[in-house]
Design a protein around this motif. Structure first.
Motif, short mmCIF file in Angstrom:
data_model
loop_
_atom_site.label_atom_id
_atom_site.label_comp_id
_atom_site.label_asym_id
_atom_site.label_seq_id
_atom_site.Cartn_x
_atom_site.Cartn_y
_atom_site.Cartn_z
N TYR A 103 -18.65 -79.55 13.89
CA TYR A 103 -18.37 -78.64 15.01
C TYR A 103 -16.96 -78.10 14.85
O TYR A 103 -16.02 -78.83 14.57
CB TYR A 103 -18.50 -79.41 16.33
CG TYR A 103 -18.04 -78.67 17.56
CD1 TYR A 103 -18.96 -78.04 18.39
CD2 TYR A 103 -16.70 -78.63 17.93
CE1 TYR A 103 -18.55 -77.37 19.54
CE2 TYR A 103 -16.27 -77.96 19.06
CZ TYR A 103 -17.21 -77.33 19.87
OH TYR A 103 -16.80 -76.67 21.00
N GLN A 104 -16.81 -76.78 15.01
CA GLN A 104 -15.50 -76.16 15.00
C GLN A 104 -15.44 -75.14 16.13
O GLN A 104 -16.30 -74.26 16.22
CB GLN A 104 -15.21 -75.47 13.66
CG GLN A 104 -13.80 -74.89 13.57
CD GLN A 104 -13.56 -74.19 12.25
OE1 GLN A 104 -14.46 -73.63 11.66
NE2 GLN A 104 -12.31 -74.24 11.78
N GLY A 105 -14.45 -75.26 16.98
CA GLY A 105 -14.33 -74.34 18.10
C GLY A 105 -13.80 -72.99 17.64
O GLY A 105 -14.55 -72.14 17.18
N MET A 106 -12.51 -72.77 17.73
CA MET A 106 -11.89 -71.53 17.26
C MET A 106 -11.74 -71.57 15.74
O MET A 106 -11.73 -72.65 15.14
CB MET A 106 -10.54 -71.33 17.94
CG MET A 106 -10.62 -71.27 19.47
SD MET A 106 -11.66 -69.92 20.05
CE MET A 106 -10.62 -68.51 19.62
N PRO A 107 -11.58 -70.39 15.09
CA PRO A 107 -11.55 -70.35 13.62
C PRO A 107 -10.51 -71.26 12.98
O PRO A 107 -10.73 -71.77 11.88
CB PRO A 107 -11.25 -68.87 13.33
CG PRO A 107 -11.83 -68.14 14.50
CD PRO A 107 -11.58 -69.04 15.68
N PHE A 108 -9.37 -71.49 13.65
CA PHE A 108 -8.34 -72.32 13.03
C PHE A 108 -8.28 -73.72 13.62
O PHE A 108 -7.36 -74.49 13.32
CB PHE A 108 -6.97 -71.62 13.17
CG PHE A 108 -6.91 -70.29 12.48
CD1 PHE A 108 -6.83 -70.21 11.11
CD2 PHE A 108 -6.98 -69.12 13.22
CE1 PHE A 108 -6.79 -68.97 10.47
CE2 PHE A 108 -6.95 -67.88 12.60
CZ PHE A 108 -6.86 -67.80 11.21
N ASP A 109 -9.26 -74.06 14.42
CA ASP A 109 -9.32 -75.41 14.97
C ASP A 109 -9.79 -76.39 13.91
O ASP A 109 -10.37 -76.01 12.86
CB ASP A 109 -10.30 -75.47 16.16
CG ASP A 109 -9.75 -74.76 17.38
OD1 ASP A 109 -8.56 -74.39 17.37
OD2 ASP A 109 -10.53 -74.56 18.33
N ASP A 110 -9.55 -77.67 14.19
CA ASP A 110 -10.06 -78.71 13.30
C ASP A 110 -11.59 -78.74 13.35
O ASP A 110 -12.21 -78.33 14.33
CB ASP A 110 -9.51 -80.07 13.72
CG ASP A 110 -8.02 -80.19 13.46
OD1 ASP A 110 -7.51 -79.48 12.57
OD2 ASP A 110 -7.36 -80.99 14.16
N MET A 139 -17.82 -69.90 22.14
CA MET A 139 -18.62 -69.94 20.92
C MET A 139 -18.04 -70.96 19.95
O MET A 139 -16.82 -71.06 19.79
CB MET A 139 -18.66 -68.56 20.27
CG MET A 139 -19.28 -67.48 21.13
SD MET A 139 -21.03 -67.79 21.50
CE MET A 139 -21.76 -67.54 19.89
N ALA A 140 -18.93 -71.69 19.30
CA ALA A 140 -18.50 -72.67 18.31
C ALA A 140 -19.30 -72.46 17.03
O ALA A 140 -20.42 -71.94 17.04
CB ALA A 140 -18.73 -74.09 18.83
N LYS A 141 -18.70 -72.84 15.92
CA LYS A 141 -19.41 -72.82 14.63
C LYS A 141 -19.95 -74.22 14.38
O LYS A 141 -19.18 -75.18 14.28
CB LYS A 141 -18.48 -72.37 13.50
CG LYS A 141 -19.19 -72.24 12.16
CD LYS A 141 -18.31 -71.63 11.09
CE LYS A 141 -17.30 -72.62 10.58
NZ LYS A 141 -16.54 -72.10 9.41
#
Length: 264
Positions: free
Chosen positions: A151-158, A191-193
């Protein structure tokens, strides 16, 4: 080639085609030569059905066809008696694949979504609900097991790993729910990736009978209509242009109705 949902033999059994030749001498398992009742003109690598219309069948690839015998590239896997019917099926795999893609379209399923069971990895953009949990669909039907979730929240999040045990799905479904838990900083309504590694799809033995039957019927229809003057077409790089009527047969639509995907 892509995944096909019916076998070449399934399609051949739905058609009444002129046999290519008939075997005149019994052949045993392990043989590579078939003696036939007429001269045949088949190129190397042609695909034939050994045993057509109610006979125990197998697929074989031609190495040489000369006069009244055919030499195969690989040994036969079963015995075939005199009178066994042979059918040239060289183009059948392409028409079956084209019909399979029509089944995808008619069920609103991603391409090859009804494919046979395998491990896949997919990445999706998913909106978290008010609790920060996730609900989304995967490409393959059904989902059988989840191996890993990230799981990744914002593009530069862990990037965070979520335990597979936090995923829940219905048997026979393509929709999964992921409970992110307090250890993952998910943000509600953002939104999350999400990347999921999972096992999905049916085995050849568990593929729904109506999916196989619908594919075979559509393939037979495409085969019979390939030389007809219909305006709608489907393309295949190997087979060329296949023509078909805009509306699928009513019995096919009825069989596939319950398999249509719902949008999330």
């Amino acid at each position: 080639m892509g995944a096909s949902y019916a076998s070449v033999q399934d399609v051949a059994s739905a058609l009444n085609l002129t046999p290519t030749a008939t075997v005149t001498q019994s052949a045993n398992a392990g043989d590579i030569q078939l003696y036939v009742d007429r001269p045949v003109s088949l190129p190397a690598n042609a695909l034939i059905i050994v045993g057509y219309k109610g006979q125990g069948s197998e697929l074989a690839t031609v190495k040489i066809a000369s006069q009244q015998y055919i030499t195969l590239q690989d040994p036969l896997s079963a015995a075939h008696g005199a009178g066994t019917i042979l059918l040239d099926a060289t183009l059948f795999p392409d028409v079956v694949e084209a019909a399979s893609r029509l089944v995808d379209d008619l069920t609103l399923t991603p391409a090859e979504g009804w494919t046979y069971e395998s491990v896949s990895a997919e990445t999706h953009k998913v909106k978290a609900d008010k609790n920060g949990d996730l609900t989304f669909s995967l490409n393959k039907t059904p989902v059988n097991a989840i191996q890993a979730i990230s799981y990744q929240g914002m593009p530069f999040d862990d990037v965070y790993n979520i335990a597979p045990e936090r995923a829940w799905f219905d048997d026979g479904s393509y929709i999964i729910h992921v409970f992110t838990g307090r250890d993952v900083p998910s943000l509600p309504l953002t939104m999350a990736k999400v990347t999921v590694t999972y096992t999905g799809g049916y085995t050849p033995d568990t593929m729904p009978a109506d999916i196989k039957r619908s594919t075979a019927m559509l393939a037979a229809r495409l085969w019979k209509e390939k030389d007809s003057g219909y305006s709608d077409v489907i393309g295949n790089t190997d087979f060329g242009i296949l023509q078909y009527t805009q509306a699928a047969p009513k019995d096919v639509l009825a069989m596939l109705q319950r398999h249509k995907r719902v949008s999330l």
